[in-house]
Motif scaffolding. Structure first.
Motif, PDB file in Angstrom:
ATOM      1  N   SER A  79       0.828  -1.211   0.000  1.00 39.18           N
ATOM      2  CA  SER A  79       0.000   0.000   0.000  1.00 39.18           C
ATOM      3  C   SER A  79       0.860   1.257   0.000  1.00 39.18           C
ATOM      4  O   SER A  79       1.831   1.350   0.749  1.00 39.18           O
ATOM      5  N   PRO A 129      -2.776   4.109   2.777  1.00 39.13           N
ATOM      6  CA  PRO A 129      -1.684   4.774   3.481  1.00 39.13           C
ATOM      7  C   PRO A 129      -0.335   4.126   3.176  1.00 39.13           C
ATOM      8  O   PRO A 129      -0.280   2.942   2.850  1.00 39.13           O
ATOM      9  N   THR A 145       2.844   2.285   3.800  1.00 42.23           N
ATOM     10  CA  THR A 145       3.121   1.256   4.801  1.00 42.23           C
ATOM     11  C   THR A 145       4.523   0.692   4.644  1.00 42.23           C
ATOM     12  O   THR A 145       5.256   1.052   3.727  1.00 42.23           O
ATOM     13  N   MET A 176      -7.127  -4.568   6.499  1.00 40.95           N
ATOM     14  CA  MET A 176      -7.731  -4.264   7.786  1.00 40.95           C
ATOM     15  C   MET A 176      -9.238  -4.515   7.798  1.00 40.95           C
ATOM     16  O   MET A 176      -9.927  -4.292   6.808  1.00 40.95           O
ATOM     17  N   LEU A 207      -9.003  -4.327  13.794  1.00 45.11           N
ATOM     18  CA  LEU A 207      -8.577  -3.041  14.358  1.00 45.11           C
ATOM     19  C   LEU A 207      -8.996  -2.921  15.820  1.00 45.11           C
ATOM     20  O   LEU A 207      -8.227  -2.429  16.651  1.00 45.11           O
ATOM     21  N   LEU A 226      -4.160   0.991  15.944  1.00 46.24           N
ATOM     22  CA  LEU A 226      -3.846   1.324  14.545  1.00 46.24           C
ATOM     23  C   LEU A 226      -4.898   2.224  13.908  1.00 46.24           C
ATOM     24  O   LEU A 226      -4.710   2.681  12.784  1.00 46.24           O
ATOM     25  N   SER A 227      -5.993   2.489  14.601  1.00 48.66           N
ATOM     26  CA  SER A 227      -7.081   3.246  13.989  1.00 48.66           C
ATOM     27  C   SER A 227      -7.069   4.738  14.318  1.00 48.66           C
ATOM     28  O   SER A 227      -7.688   5.528  13.615  1.00 48.66           O
ATOM     29  N   LEU A 274      -5.742   3.802  10.512  1.00 48.85           N
ATOM     30  CA  LEU A 274      -6.235   2.838   9.533  1.00 48.85           C
ATOM     31  C   LEU A 274      -7.732   2.639   9.683  1.00 48.85           C
ATOM     32  O   LEU A 274      -8.289   2.803  10.766  1.00 48.85           O
ATOM     33  N   LYS A 275      -8.357   2.258   8.572  1.00 53.84           N
ATOM     34  CA  LYS A 275      -9.782   1.949   8.565  1.00 53.84           C
ATOM     35  C   LYS A 275      -9.981   0.634   7.823  1.00 53.84           C
ATOM     36  O   LYS A 275      -9.090   0.174   7.100  1.00 53.84           O
ATOM     37  N   ASP A 300      -8.149  -0.824   4.397  1.00 56.97           N
ATOM     38  CA  ASP A 300      -6.764  -0.388   4.190  1.00 56.97           C
ATOM     39  C   ASP A 300      -5.841  -1.591   4.215  1.00 56.97           C
ATOM     40  O   ASP A 300      -6.057  -2.548   4.962  1.00 56.97           O
ATOM     41  N   TRP A 327      -1.992  -2.937   5.061  1.00 57.87           N
ATOM     42  CA  TRP A 327      -0.954  -2.517   6.001  1.00 57.87           C
ATOM     43  C   TRP A 327       0.024  -3.659   6.227  1.00 57.87           C
ATOM     44  O   TRP A 327      -0.371  -4.815   6.313  1.00 57.87           O
TER      45      TRP A 327
END
Length: 123
Positions: free
Chosen positions: A18, A21, A23, A47, A52, A62-63, A74-75, A78, A80
């Motif tokens: 990714s 975001p 990573t 994710m 999460l 991580l959120s 993160l959502k 995503d 990661w």
């Protein structure tokens, strides 16, 4: 820091995980690793809300965004580069996320057996 060979768990060239975001241990978009990567950030995970929440519960939130570290939070959905040990722990607890095997570094196999990763592979 010397990167290990960029080979995935399938024995093929490592694919990106990714960039949004951004990573990876090296923040290069891939789950590359090296001897200094003590967490083995090698599993390219997708994710989920369940994962999460679990990660936050065990002490790794991580959120939540952390602007000081340019971390957007993160959502679900995503991708990661997750620590291999955390992935295995989530598997043992029944809440592991899906995994992109093409973007998961071969070093993950030092911690997570391939048959376990195969249970969570994305299409």
């Amino acid at each position: 820091m010397q990167k290990e060979p960029q080979i995935n768990v399938l024995g093929e060239p490592l694919q990106p995980c990714s960039t949004d975001p951004l990573t990876g241990f090296f923040r290069d978009g891939s789950c590359n690793t090296c001897a200094e990567d003590h967490g083995s950030h090698t599993v390219c995970a997708v994710m989920t809300a369940e994962f999460l929440a679990y990660s936050k519960y065990v002490g790794n939130d991580l959120s939540t965004p952390m602007p000081a570290y340019s971390f957007p939070g993160l959502k679900p959905g995503d991708h990661w580069c997750l620590c291999a040990g955390r992935f295995l722990q989530a598997h043992d607890e029944g809440c592991a996320p899906l995994v992109n095997l093409h973007a998961t570094h071969q070093s993950a196999l030092d911690i997570v057996p391939l048959d376990v990763l195969n249970l969570y592979q994305t299409s």
